[in-house]
Design an enzyme around this catalytic site. Structure first.
Site, short mmCIF file in Angstrom:
data_model
loop_
_atom_site.label_atom_id
_atom_site.label_comp_id
_atom_site.label_asym_id
_atom_site.label_seq_id
_atom_site.Cartn_x
_atom_site.Cartn_y
_atom_site.Cartn_z
N ASP A 32 -6.21 -7.03 3.90
CA ASP A 32 -6.84 -6.70 3.91
C ASP A 32 -8.52 -7.67 2.81
OD1 ASP A 32 -8.79 -4.79 1.93
OD2 ASP A 32 -8.05 -5.06 0.97
N LYS A 78 3.51 -15.85 3.49
CA LYS A 78 4.02 -15.98 2.04
C LYS A 78 5.37 -16.46 1.60
CE LYS A 78 2.34 -17.93 -2.03
NZ LYS A 78 1.45 -19.71 -1.90
N ASP A 83 -12.25 -9.13 4.56
CA ASP A 83 -13.52 -9.29 4.30
C ASP A 83 -13.41 -10.54 4.32
OD1 ASP A 83 -12.99 -6.84 3.45
OD2 ASP A 83 -13.84 -7.34 1.00
N TYR A 89 1.16 -1.29 0.44
CA TYR A 89 -0.18 -0.24 -0.15
C TYR A 89 0.96 1.07 -0.07
CZ TYR A 89 -4.04 -2.46 0.66
OH TYR A 89 -5.37 -2.68 0.47
N ASP A 138 -2.48 -19.20 1.24
CA ASP A 138 -3.28 -19.20 0.23
C ASP A 138 -4.25 -20.22 1.32
OD1 ASP A 138 -0.76 -19.94 0.97
OD2 ASP A 138 -1.06 -21.23 -2.10
C1 IPM Z 1 -10.26 -1.31 4.29
C2 IPM Z 1 -10.51 -1.05 3.09
C3 IPM Z 1 -9.09 -0.15 2.73
C4 IPM Z 1 -7.97 -0.74 2.25
C5 IPM Z 1 -9.35 0.45 1.20
C6 IPM Z 1 -10.60 1.33 0.17
C7 IPM Z 1 -8.16 1.68 0.91
O1 IPM Z 1 -10.55 -2.48 1.93
O2 IPM Z 1 -9.90 -0.68 5.78
O3 IPM Z 1 -10.67 -3.44 4.01
O4 IPM Z 1 -7.71 -1.33 1.10
O5 IPM Z 1 -6.99 -0.71 3.26
MG MG Z 2 -10.89 -3.97 2.57
#
Ligand code: IPM
Ligand code: MG
Length: 361
Positions: A251, A195, A255, A146, A227
């Site tokens: 990230d 990884k 999710d 990032y 993975d």
């Molecule tokens: C999160 C989001 C952010 C990230 C984006 C919006 C930049 O996906 O907070 O997980 O990737 O960190």
């Molecule tokens: Mg995210």
């Protein structure tokens, strides 16, 4: 207690969900005699529309001078919104990265737990859910891909893009400490995800985490390839307590972890550093497709407000009150559309906030 909280409603559903979190905080304030002073700041698309940049220096400074920052979400529809015809450093998400980096919030805590009353919203089979699960992703937030150098060039008529993934041992050590400290307060199991079979930054990651582990003999450390971790999260999420990982892996895995709990609309997050100043936001995005329709689930933001009370103000009892209020409302069968199932009562964003605030006594 007097608490100065910077509030960033942001874009999409951000303003709606932040309104509900403020409602719940106001109720806590009344009940426990705390004074919450809210200062609204612009970030993301909302800031671009007014100032031409996703976060002004003044807004960053105001956030730095507050005790805690409560954030809704930033960003719009890529490919639809005009914000995405701007250069990358002027787009909404750049504001989020700038505030994380600017406040040195390198530790991102993302708890993913299955609420007993939401078992039917969980996409996994009963046999996999078993006794449920309760894990937390500790994600490094200000390094890695990032924030590495990047560029897009044309070489011999061919377009080429570079992103660099760098970690130094200090960055790894300080997030590893968060991982071990978090595990120590929970079930004392830390799974470090990397990884290391392919990339150097992961090999260093693994070494440094092992070094830090010498100071935590009470915490059981394991390593897992990313993975495999993605697979294990849907195969047996109950095996995890704390997952420690770098920015990009965190990230993606967070999710995934949130979805197995039933809805990404339920999961809060805290971004912290060396001081008490933290940034609290739902793990989900700005969902522009449902913005302004009173459909968004405010629970992740409300639970983020609970994390704010816990980590920035040490108000553990008040934080627990909010978490219990959420559980009661779920037990009473109230659901926003993302977690709705047969036999329950469908409610909108504002009603969900009212119900949760109403359970705080
Ligand atoms: C999160 C989001 C952010 C990230 C984006 C919006 C930049 O996906 O907070 O997980 O990737 O960190
Ligand atoms: Mg995210």
């Amino acid at each position: 207690m007097d608490c100065n909280i910077a509030v960033i409603p942001g874009d999409g559903i951000g303003p709606e969900i932040v309104t509900e979190a403020r409602k719940v905080l106001a109720k806590i304030g009344n009940t426990y005699g705390h004074k919450f002073n809210f200062t609204e700041l612009l970030m993301g698309g909302a800031s671009i529309d007014v100032h031409g940049v996703p976060l002004t220096e003044e807004a960053l400074e105001a956030a730095r001078n507050s005790d805690a920052v409560l954030l809704g979400a930033v960003g719009g529809n890529v490919g639809v919104s005009n914000w995405y015809s701007l250069p990358p450093e002027l787009r909404p998400e750049a504001g989020l990265l700038k505030i994380r980096k600017g406040l040195n919030l390198y530790a991102n805590l993302r708890p993913a737990l299955l609420f007993e009353d939401l078992r039917e919203a969980c996409p996994l089979k009963e046999s996999i859910i078993g006794d449920g699960f309760d894990l937390i992703v500790v994600r490094e937030l200000t390094g890695g891909l990032y924030f590495g150098e990047r560029k897009t060039v044309v070489e011999e008529g061919i377009r080429k893009a570079y992103d660099t993934l760098t970690y130094d041992e200090e960055e790894i050590r300080r997030i590893a400490l968060w991982g071990f400290e978090t595990a120590r307060k929970r079930r004392k199991k830390l799974c470090s995800v990397d990884k290391a079979n392919v990339i150097d930054s992961s090999r260093l990651w693994r070494q440094v985490v092992k070094e830090v582990s010498k100071d935590y003999p009470d915490v059981e450390l394991s390593d897992m390839l990313v993975d495999n971790c993605a697979m294990q999260l849907v195969k047996d999420p109950g095996q995890f307590d704390v997952i420690l990982t770098e920015n990009m892996f965190g990230d993606i895995l967070s999710d995934e972890a949130s979805m197995v709990t039933g809805s990404i609309g339920m999961l809060p997050s805290a971004s912290l550093g060396r001081t008490k100043l933290g940034l609290y936001e739902p793990s989900h995005g700005s969902a522009p497709d449902i913005a302004g329709q009173n459909k968004a689930n405010p629970v992740a933001t409300i639970l983020s407000a609970a994390m704010l009370l816990r980590y920035s103000f040490d108000l553990e009892e008040e934080a627990k009150q909010i978490e219990e209020a959420v559980q009661k409302v779920l037990k009473n069968g109230y659901r926003t559309v993302d977690i709705m199932s047969d036999g329950n009562t469908l409610v909108g964003t504002d009603k969900m906030g009212d119900l949760i605030a109403g359970e705080i006594k």
